[in-house]
Every structure is written in C-alpha cells, then in structure tokens.
Design an enzyme around this catalytic site. Sequence first.
Site, short mmCIF file in Angstrom:
data_model
loop_
_atom_site.label_atom_id
_atom_site.label_comp_id
_atom_site.label_asym_id
_atom_site.label_seq_id
_atom_site.Cartn_x
_atom_site.Cartn_y
_atom_site.Cartn_z
N GLY A 15 0.67 -1.35 0.25
CA GLY A 15 -0.12 -0.13 -0.16
C GLY A 15 0.81 1.41 -0.01
O GLY A 15 0.29 2.40 0.15
N ASN A 93 -2.58 -7.08 -3.35
CA ASN A 93 -1.84 -6.24 -4.34
C ASN A 93 -0.28 -6.54 -4.35
O ASN A 93 0.45 -6.06 -5.44
CB ASN A 93 -1.91 -4.58 -4.07
CG ASN A 93 -1.38 -3.89 -5.20
OD1 ASN A 93 -1.84 -3.78 -6.05
ND2 ASN A 93 -0.94 -2.87 -4.35
N SER A 148 -3.50 -8.34 -13.69
CA SER A 148 -3.08 -7.71 -14.95
C SER A 148 -3.74 -8.11 -16.10
O SER A 148 -3.84 -9.42 -16.24
CB SER A 148 -1.44 -7.58 -15.13
OG SER A 148 -1.10 -6.99 -16.29
N TYR A 161 10.93 -12.06 -17.05
CA TYR A 161 10.12 -11.27 -16.07
C TYR A 161 8.71 -11.76 -16.68
O TYR A 161 7.47 -11.67 -15.96
CB TYR A 161 10.39 -10.18 -15.76
CG TYR A 161 9.43 -9.14 -14.84
CD1 TYR A 161 9.49 -9.56 -13.60
CD2 TYR A 161 8.37 -8.55 -15.35
CE1 TYR A 161 8.67 -8.94 -12.74
CE2 TYR A 161 7.45 -8.11 -14.33
CZ TYR A 161 7.66 -8.32 -13.07
OH TYR A 161 6.55 -7.60 -12.27
N LYS A 169 0.23 -14.42 -12.20
CA LYS A 169 -0.97 -13.61 -12.14
C LYS A 169 -2.05 -14.62 -12.46
O LYS A 169 -3.17 -14.77 -11.90
CB LYS A 169 -1.07 -12.60 -13.03
CG LYS A 169 -0.29 -11.49 -12.75
CD LYS A 169 -0.60 -10.85 -11.41
CE LYS A 169 0.23 -9.47 -11.10
NZ LYS A 169 -0.02 -8.68 -9.65
N ILE A 198 -1.38 1.46 -16.44
CA ILE A 198 -1.78 2.39 -15.08
C ILE A 198 -0.96 4.01 -15.63
O ILE A 198 0.28 3.96 -15.51
CB ILE A 198 -1.33 2.05 -13.96
CG1 ILE A 198 -2.10 0.62 -13.54
CG2 ILE A 198 -1.75 3.13 -12.90
CD1 ILE A 198 -3.79 0.90 -13.49
#
Length: 257
Positions: A15, A93, A148, A161, A169, A198
């Site tokens: 966060g 997250n 994602s 990666y 995910k 984003i």
Amino acid sequence: MDLGLNGRTVLVTAGSGDGVGSATARAFAAEGARVAITYHTRPEAARAVARDIETLGGEALVLPYALGDLASVEAAVETVLDRWGSLDALVANATYGPVLAPGPFEEVPPAAWQPKMRSDIGGTYRTTQLAVAAMRKTGWGRIVYVSSTGWVSGRAGRTAYQPAMATTKAALHGLARSLAVELGRDGILVNVVSPGAIDGSRLRARLGDQAVKGLAEASATGRISRPEDVAAAIVFLCSTANQNITGIDLPVDGASR
C-alpha cells in the site's frame, strides 16, 4: 451510495508508493474503513499514505510484509487482528519486485524465476488462508486479487520477467475462482481486478510520453487508467453494495485493443 465500509477492517498489501495500492488504501479510508497497509522496502512511503488516511479522519496501520517470508506474512495478519479484532477485506496487491535478468527464456536458470513463483503464489496463498480464517468467524468477507491484463495477452520481450509475471497472475485467477465456489455460502466473496497500463510517473519514465499517448489512443475511452480508477473497482467489490458478484475477473483498461 452507502458502501457499508464504515468501521470495517481492510488489509491492503503493497500500500505504499503512488500506485494502485496507495490509491486503494485512501479510497477505503474515504469510506470510513480502518486500513492496514503493508510495505516491503519503503516504510517512509507507507507512513506517508497512513498520514493521508489519518488526515481523512481514518485509522491506519503500517506493517512490514515480505511475500517470500511466511513468518512476515503471518505477523502482519496477526497484528491487524490484535489491533482491531477482525479482518473484513483483503486486497492482495503485493508482488515480488526484482526484475529478472534479460535473456532468452530457455536460458534463464531456475534460481532466477523460482523466488517469484514462491513469493507471489505461496505468500498470497498464506495471506489468504489467514484472512479467510478471520472472515469465517464473522460470516462476512471480501477478497480482491490485483492481477493484470498482461496475463491474458502476453507481452513480447527477451526477459523472463514477463512469462513469470503472467504465470503468477494466472495462478491468482485460478485461486479466486476456486475460493469463490468454496466460500460463497460463508458470506465471503472473492474476485480479481485486472488493470491494464496505469498512468503515472513510472510508466512514463519507462515508455515515454509518446508511447503512453499511443496506449491512450488504443483505448475505447481515449485514455489509460489511473490508480484511482482501479481503486474504485476494488472498493466496490469489497463493499456491502456487492452482494452477489464473486469469481469474476474485472478488467480496468478502458477496453484497450
């Protein structure tokens, strides 16, 4: 709309910073929730988000948390329960951060990708187990995994990666669907929110303004998502306004092509 989050306890992993996690933490605080936020390497950034929450009149708790360290995971959830006595919503997250060294996929040694698999899957799984145990006691809970859109589309590039990210995910989607079926009659709803690109300083630094403009033009809405767009979707799915949505994957990407 009253989202019924006033006085609820929420844990948002990862966060800190200026991305989805911190935007989500602030959005919960604006609804009156008590928000625990975790950090891995940036305690000051996490404390800055906590100060924002307190400025909104909310309660915040800042916790160290490392996905690859199950003792750290267990300590974080235990601290939330000791502080507030319950855990109503989990927003998973966090993700293992180090980017794997570039190179052809077939040449990447197991030692390079296994930590991400172990951390992202194992750490999230254990966090969820502890959260579910707390939620069953109250007969109410909400879990949202932050994924994602890249796990579906795949991404080109000579680095391990991207396939590692897509694999971890994808595991969240399978976990969410299974838990949705298992936990629905216990009052616990489990969903996935999948952002596309984003907008923010990190994306622009990595791609450049022109590439970001191209991403926006490929979207049905003419822009790419901001962290607050993703946070709004997460907060709704974690609220009492959501009574029967579970087991879904909600893309937040402006119907990007």
